[in-house]
Design a protein around this motif. Structure first.
Motif, mmCIF file in Angstrom:
data_model
loop_
_atom_site.group_PDB
_atom_site.id
_atom_site.type_symbol
_atom_site.label_atom_id
_atom_site.label_comp_id
_atom_site.label_asym_id
_atom_site.label_seq_id
_atom_site.Cartn_x
_atom_site.Cartn_y
_atom_site.Cartn_z
ATOM 1 N N ARG A 1 0.793 -1.240 0.121
ATOM 2 C CA ARG A 1 0.300 0.037 0.273
ATOM 3 C C ARG A 1 0.990 1.404 0.018
ATOM 4 N NH1 ARG A 1 0.037 1.904 5.236
ATOM 5 N NH2 ARG A 1 0.431 0.480 6.888
ATOM 6 N N LEU A 2 2.177 1.132 0.322
ATOM 7 C CA LEU A 2 3.135 2.247 0.519
ATOM 8 C C LEU A 2 3.853 2.411 -0.880
ATOM 9 C CD1 LEU A 2 4.325 1.806 4.124
ATOM 10 C CD2 LEU A 2 2.523 3.525 3.171
ATOM 11 N N SER A 3 3.720 1.483 -1.764
ATOM 12 C CA SER A 3 4.511 1.560 -3.061
ATOM 13 C C SER A 3 4.638 2.683 -3.771
ATOM 14 C CB SER A 3 4.589 0.380 -3.798
ATOM 15 O OG SER A 3 3.055 0.517 -4.307
ATOM 16 N N ALA A 4 3.698 3.550 -3.918
ATOM 17 C CA ALA A 4 3.266 4.815 -4.603
ATOM 18 C C ALA A 4 3.915 5.876 -3.752
ATOM 19 C CB ALA A 4 1.883 5.056 -5.024
ATOM 20 N N VAL A 5 4.013 5.832 -2.606
ATOM 21 C CA VAL A 5 4.432 7.138 -1.734
ATOM 22 C C VAL A 5 5.856 7.420 -2.081
ATOM 23 C CG1 VAL A 5 4.689 7.911 0.529
ATOM 24 C CG2 VAL A 5 2.691 6.128 -0.019
ATOM 25 N N PRO A 6 6.156 8.534 -2.433
ATOM 26 C CA PRO A 6 7.370 9.160 -2.728
ATOM 27 C C PRO A 6 8.320 9.020 -1.469
ATOM 28 C CG PRO A 6 6.007 10.680 -3.349
ATOM 29 C CD PRO A 6 5.133 9.623 -2.641
#
Length: 106
Positions: free
Chosen positions: A15-20
């Motif tokens: 779920r955190l993969s797209a967080v810069p």
């Protein structure tokens, strides 16, 4: 930890993969208990990293973000305690996490 536990933990981080990276870094620096709630002398030198991780990270609101950040930035070269895990566990988690991300570290 078992291979299944590493797989489950890696899936939890998806779920955190797209967080810069810079956002993760800011969140961890702002909200990570280890950065403001403890003095390093609170942890005895003879305590294992696993015990230190359990005590230091208990109740921390950004454990997953911290772990995700370390896997991205340190990868298999990780040291210390990040994301409530000692470095030995994170080194074992890294290839599982990396496979879920398509095999490429940032």
């Amino acid at each position: 930890m078992t291979e299944d536990e590493y797989t489950e933990l890696a899936a939890q981080l998806d779920r955190l993969s797209a967080v810069p990276d810079d956002v993760l870094s800011e969140v961890v620096a702002r909200d990570g208990l280890c950065l403001w709630a403890f003095d390093r002398s609170d942890f005895p030198a003879e305590e294992t990293d696993r015990a230190t991780a359990a005590r230091m990270c208990a109740g921390c609101p950004v454990i997953d973000q911290c772990l995700e950040l370390d896997l991205r930035t340190a990868g298999e070269n990780t040291v210390g305690v990040w994301g409530a895990l000692p470095d030995t566990d994170r080194r074992s988690l890294f290839p599982v996490w990396l496979r879920r991300r398509g095999g490429e570290a940032r």
